[in-house]
Write a protein that holds these residues in place. Structure first.
Motif, PDB file in Angstrom:
ATOM      1  N   CYS A  23      45.811  41.408  30.713  1.00  0.00           N
ATOM      2  CA  CYS A  23      45.491  39.995  30.927  1.00  0.00           C
ATOM      3  C   CYS A  23      45.527  39.714  32.424  1.00  0.00           C
ATOM      4  N   TYR A  24      44.652  38.837  32.857  1.00  0.00           N
ATOM      5  CA  TYR A  24      44.544  38.544  34.279  1.00  0.00           C
ATOM      6  C   TYR A  24      44.725  37.058  34.560  1.00  0.00           C
ATOM      7  N   ASN A  25      45.278  36.765  35.732  1.00  0.00           N
ATOM      8  CA  ASN A  25      45.278  35.409  36.277  1.00  0.00           C
ATOM      9  C   ASN A  25      44.083  35.337  37.220  1.00  0.00           C
ATOM     10  N   THR A  26      43.260  34.330  37.064  1.00  0.00           N
ATOM     11  CA  THR A  26      42.076  34.170  37.898  1.00  0.00           C
ATOM     12  C   THR A  26      42.305  33.031  38.881  1.00  0.00           C
ATOM     13  N   VAL A 126      25.441  30.938  44.255  1.00  0.00           N
ATOM     14  CA  VAL A 126      26.791  31.311  43.864  1.00  0.00           C
ATOM     15  C   VAL A 126      27.592  30.042  43.610  1.00  0.00           C
ATOM     16  N   LYS A 127      28.145  29.956  42.401  1.00  0.00           N
ATOM     17  CA  LYS A 127      28.897  28.762  41.995  1.00  0.00           C
ATOM     18  C   LYS A 127      30.354  28.837  42.434  1.00  0.00           C
ATOM     19  N   SER A 128      30.980  30.019  42.272  1.00  0.00           N
ATOM     20  CA  SER A 128      32.392  30.144  42.627  1.00  0.00           C
ATOM     21  C   SER A 128      32.736  31.575  43.024  1.00  0.00           C
ATOM     22  N   PHE A 129      33.860  31.672  43.720  1.00  0.00           N
ATOM     23  CA  PHE A 129      34.398  32.955  44.171  1.00  0.00           C
ATOM     24  C   PHE A 129      35.758  33.107  43.513  1.00  0.00           C
ATOM     25  N   GLU A 130      36.021  34.272  42.914  1.00  0.00           N
ATOM     26  CA  GLU A 130      37.221  34.436  42.105  1.00  0.00           C
ATOM     27  C   GLU A 130      37.952  35.735  42.436  1.00  0.00           C
ATOM     28  N   VAL A 131      39.288  35.663  42.341  1.00  0.00           N
ATOM     29  CA  VAL A 131      40.159  36.819  42.525  1.00  0.00           C
ATOM     30  C   VAL A 131      40.980  36.956  41.247  1.00  0.00           C
ATOM     31  N   ASP A 132      40.989  38.139  40.653  1.00  0.00           N
ATOM     32  CA  ASP A 132      41.775  38.397  39.445  1.00  0.00           C
ATOM     33  C   ASP A 132      42.965  39.282  39.783  1.00  0.00           C
ATOM     34  N   HIS A 133      44.148  38.853  39.330  1.00  0.00           N
ATOM     35  CA  HIS A 133      45.360  39.653  39.451  1.00  0.00           C
ATOM     36  C   HIS A 133      45.882  39.952  38.054  1.00  0.00           C
TER      37      HIS A 133
END
Length: 166
Positions: A23-26, A126-133
Motif C-alpha cells: 500500500c502506498y501513500n500518495t 499534465v493535471k498533477s504531479f505525485e510521489v508515492d511512498h
C-alpha cells in the motif's frame, strides 16, 4: 488430506497477490517542487526553476549524488523525501498516470521528457504531479488481513470437506 478445489486455489492465489503488492501513500506535489527532481542537466537548463530557487539550491541539485535524498514540499506543506527508488508519477488531464524515474526526466521546456520510458508529455496536459511512498503500516495491516482471511478460507474448506472415504 482434503483436495483443494481449483476455484479455492485461485481465490487464495489472488488474495496473496493483492496482499503482497503493498500500500502506498500518495503525495501531490506542486509543479515547481517536482521540477527539483529532474536530471542534473535539466535542472541547469530549467529557467523556471532558476527563477524560484536560489543559485545555491540549483547548485546543490546539480551536484547531488545518485543515491542522495532530495526533500520537497507537497501541496499540504508536508516534507517528502525522494531518492532514486521513489515512485514518481504525472497524471494527465484525462486521468492516465505515467510513472517517471526520479532524477532522470526533464521539464526544462514546455514538455515533460522521460526518455527511459519513452514519454513526451506537454506540460499543459499534465493535471498533477505525485510521489508515492510505501506505507509500512497499511501494508502490514493488509498482509495480516490477507493471512487471516486465507487461514479462515483453508479451515473452512477442510471443515466442509468432511472425512475422506476410500
Amino acid at each position: 488430506m482434503p483436495h483443494l478445489r481449483p476455484t479455492a486455489f485461485f481465490a487464495v492465489l489472488t488474495l496473496a497477490a493483492a496482499t503482497l503488492s503493498g500500500c502506498y501513500n500518495t503525495y501531490r506535489v506542486p509543479a515547481d517542487e517536482f521540477r527539483k527532481l529532474q536530471s542534473a542537466g535539466a535542472v541547469i537548463e530549467d529557467q523556471k526553476l532558476a527563477g524560484i530557487i536560489s543559485p545555491e539550491e540549483v547548485s546543490a541539485l546539480e551536484k547531488r549524488g545518485e543515491n542522495d535524498l532530495v526533500t520537497i514540499t507537497d501541496d499540504k506543506a508536508e516534507k517528502v523525501g525522494v531518492n532514486r527508488d521513489t515512485r514518481l508519477f504525472v497524471r494527465s488531464e484525462g486521468g492516465r498516470r505515467y510513472q517517471v524515474t526520479a532524477f532522470n526526466f526533464s521539464m526544462a521546456s514546455s514538455q515533460l521528457v522521460a526518455s527511459d520510458r519513452d514519454y513526451l508529455l506537454p506540460l499543459s496536459e499534465v493535471k498533477s504531479f505525485e510521489v508515492d511512498h510505501l506505507s509500512t503500516g497499511k501494508t502490514v495491516a493488509m498482509v495480516s488481513a490477507g493471512v487471516i482471511l486465507a487461514t479462515g478460507l483453508i479451515v473452512g474448506i477442510v471443515v466442509a470437506s468432511g472425512k475422506a472415504s476410500f
